[in-house]
Design a protein around this motif. Structure first.
Motif, PDB file in Angstrom:
ATOM      1  N   ASN A  95      -8.381   1.350   8.911  1.00  0.00           N
ATOM      2  CA  ASN A  95      -8.819   1.090   7.542  1.00  0.00           C
ATOM      3  C   ASN A  95      -8.795  -0.410   7.225  1.00  0.00           C
ATOM      4  O   ASN A  95      -9.746  -0.958   6.663  1.00  0.00           O
ATOM      5  N   LYS A 133      -2.071   4.047  -3.163  1.00  0.00           N
ATOM      6  CA  LYS A 133      -2.155   2.750  -3.821  1.00  0.00           C
ATOM      7  C   LYS A 133      -2.742   1.771  -2.826  1.00  0.00           C
ATOM      8  O   LYS A 133      -2.245   1.642  -1.709  1.00  0.00           O
ATOM      9  N   ASP A 134      -3.803   1.106  -3.246  1.00  0.00           N
ATOM     10  CA  ASP A 134      -4.454   0.166  -2.339  1.00  0.00           C
ATOM     11  C   ASP A 134      -3.970  -1.255  -2.632  1.00  0.00           C
ATOM     12  O   ASP A 134      -3.261  -1.498  -3.619  1.00  0.00           O
ATOM     13  N   ILE A 179      -4.868   7.303   0.798  1.00  0.00           N
ATOM     14  CA  ILE A 179      -4.362   6.077   0.175  1.00  0.00           C
ATOM     15  C   ILE A 179      -4.030   6.365  -1.285  1.00  0.00           C
ATOM     16  O   ILE A 179      -4.894   6.741  -2.064  1.00  0.00           O
ATOM     17  N   MET A 185       0.864  -1.179   0.000  1.00  0.00           N
ATOM     18  CA  MET A 185       0.000   0.000   0.000  1.00  0.00           C
ATOM     19  C   MET A 185       0.897   1.223   0.000  1.00  0.00           C
ATOM     20  O   MET A 185       1.987   1.185   0.563  1.00  0.00           O
TER      21      MET A 185
END
Ligand code: IMP
Ligand code: MG
Length: 178
Positions: free
Chosen positions: A114, A84-85, A82, A65
């Motif tokens: 999260n 990049k997930d 965020i 992430m």
């Protein structure tokens, strides 16, 4: 390295190697017969996770992430975005967040909330470094490599203005560079 920004060496390559081997053993023991899903936090944890995963003797999946916390370059605000997930679902899996350093703890606090909302079976943290003096939220950190004093550090994944991640050791940034 002959760079005036690189100050005192706080953790040597030998200390890193030895401690990461110990952490790898511990994680392997704790995650035997589980479903280990390691989440590396970009970019700082890249070097650490690369070494740690090669010390594991249990199967694991690795994902990344990227988060950005608003604030000045040496202070985080706790407001996290965020960038990049994860690619995969973590529902029902044994998630281990791998972080470079826990400073105020605000970034990790957000990240844990999260990820917990995605219903993993378990959620733990492995941090290479922690600065206990700077902590602003109390967080359960299962695995810690080294506790360090309240100084800004670079190397072994950690940057100052995106530089010095490639150093093989952890050093203090010379104060006049901050
Ligand atoms: P926190 O939200 O204050 O815990 O900050 C966490 C993030 O700030 C870390 O994941 C690092 O990316 C960055 N950070 C905190 N302290 C240092 C440091 O001493 N050197 C380099 N990056 C740091
Ligand atoms: Mg980080």
């Amino acid at each position: 390295m002959n760079d005036p920004a690189v100050g005192e060496i706080l953790v040597s390559p030998e200390q890193l190697q030895q401690r990461i081997a110990e952490l790898g053993e511990e994680v392997s023991r704790d995650y035997a017969d589980r479903d280990l899903f390691m989440v590396g936090v970009l970019k700082g944890a890249v070097v650490f996770i690369a070494d740690l995963m090669r010390e594991l003797t249990v199967p694991c999946e690795v994902d990344f992430m990227a988060v950005s916390s608003y604030g000045s370059h040496t202070d985080s605000s706790g407001v996290v975005r965020i960038l990049k997930d994860l690619d995969a679902s973590i529902e029902g899996r044994d998630v281990l967040i791998v972080e470079d350093i826990i400073d105020s703890g605000l970034t990790l606090h957000y990240l844990m909330r999260n990820l917990r909302a995605r219903n993993p079976r378990s959620l733990e943290v492995c941090a290479l470094l922690t600065k206990p003096e700077r902590r602003r939220v109390d967080l359960p950190i299962r695995y810690v490599g080294f506790e360090i004093p309240n100084r800004f550090v670079i190397g072994y994944g950690l940057d100052y203005a995106q530089r010095y991640r490639n150093l093989g050791f952890v050093a203090a940034l010379q104060p006049e560079q901050e």
